[in-house]
Design an enzyme around this catalytic site. Sequence first.
Site, PDB file in Angstrom:
ATOM      1  CG  MET A  50      -1.989  -1.102   1.149  1.00 43.21           C
ATOM      2  SD  MET A  50      -3.082  -1.169   2.610  1.00 43.21           S
ATOM      3  CE  MET A  50      -2.002  -2.032   3.771  1.00 43.21           C
ATOM      4  CB  CYS A  54      -1.372   0.510  -9.213  1.00 45.36           C
ATOM      5  SG  CYS A  54      -1.529   2.202  -8.598  1.00 45.36           S
ATOM      6  CE  LYS A  63      -2.418  -6.715  -4.221  1.00 40.86           C
ATOM      7  NZ  LYS A  63      -3.451  -5.833  -4.774  1.00 40.86           N
ATOM      8  CG  HIS A  76      -7.865  -5.747  -5.902  1.00 38.93           C
ATOM      9  ND1 HIS A  76      -7.365  -4.519  -5.542  1.00 38.93           N
ATOM     10  CD2 HIS A  76      -9.169  -5.724  -5.526  1.00 38.93           C
ATOM     11  CE1 HIS A  76      -8.317  -3.796  -4.994  1.00 38.93           C
ATOM     12  NE2 HIS A  76      -9.421  -4.507  -4.980  1.00 38.93           N
ATOM     13  CG  ASN A  84      -5.925  -7.662  -2.361  1.00 36.31           C
ATOM     14  OD1 ASN A  84      -5.724  -6.819  -3.230  1.00 36.31           O
ATOM     15  ND2 ASN A  84      -6.005  -7.335  -1.087  1.00 36.31           N
ATOM     16  N   GLY A 132     -11.335  -5.993  -0.232  1.00 38.57           N
ATOM     17  CA  GLY A 132     -12.530  -5.876   0.597  1.00 38.57           C
ATOM     18  C   GLY A 132     -12.634  -6.830   1.761  1.00 38.57           C
TER      19      GLY A 132
END
EC number: 1.3.1.91
Length: 343
Positions: free
Chosen positions: A28, A110, A149, A181, A221, A223
Amino acid sequence: MAAMIPTPPTAVSPAIPAPQVRLSVAPMMDWTDSHCRVFHRAIAPHARLYTEMVHANAVIHGDRERLLAMDPVEHPVALQLGGSEPALLAQAARIGADWGFDEINLNCGCPSDRVQAGRFGACLMREPDLVAESVAAMIGACAVPVTVKCRLGVDDEHRFEVFLDFVDRVAAAGCRSFVVHARNAWLKGLSPKENREVPPLRYDWAYRLKRERPGLQVVVNGGIADLTEATAHLEHADGAMLGRAAYHDPYLLHRLDVAWFGGAERSRAELLRSLRPYVEAQLERGVFLKHIARHLLGLFHGERGGRAFRQILSEGAHRPGADWALIERALALTESFAARDAA
């Protein structure tokens, strides 16, 4: 689009031991620096930790002492890279491995404007062959696991077959571990914050990926907010990665670590006091308390006295000379609330 069945790559990334992917904390930006990771390691001894995303160019040409700062207690810890040039990513991966990182992770998720302008992050979901080439170069350059990711897709692309094709092409280049994600990334019209909240979660895609490609490690990943929900993901995937929940409610990490790996729960105060030698060593090196304390603010999230704890640290940690005594003062006030309730 027909899904491609992976063909054996020329080089395969080493496997990550299964227990090490069960629980992890997401990379993050502006949050998961070395101070944060040392704190998370103290409360979750078995979690896999990730750096903030660092661009390959910065690793090659920038201040490595700052960008790649890592305390030995952090292991296992992964370096997340941003970039889209295979040769540069390979060079950065080699540097990261030489600096002692246990994994090199490529960011394909991202959605920020800056990332899009640089042709990396989530927009790479549209270029699976470039990601595959990059991953192959990274695997060839270092001996540690190379992972990806990613999101489920970008904008209004909602076909599982396209997502599966992306994963298959990257897997064919030797990648064996994917952190998914479980949302699309909207590259137009949504801010990065909105991209973490507005696109709907579809965990079933990650579950289906694991079913159809059981040889891959799949970590879910997005939530994940409580122990029950995180535990449920383990029935369908190899692991659960927490992001904002781990940062804003770090004691959740401790509870998950105990539930999944064993041991006895320790109090928040006990966990925090175990950090004292690290904090005092950093202060002696000239680090200001505020750089460490900002990561501690959520430790008493949802507890009586939690607001007072945050207030004391927020108001005092930036002041000249702030030291461990401030943390003890915050703990004392918080503990006084608990004692009053017990009386």
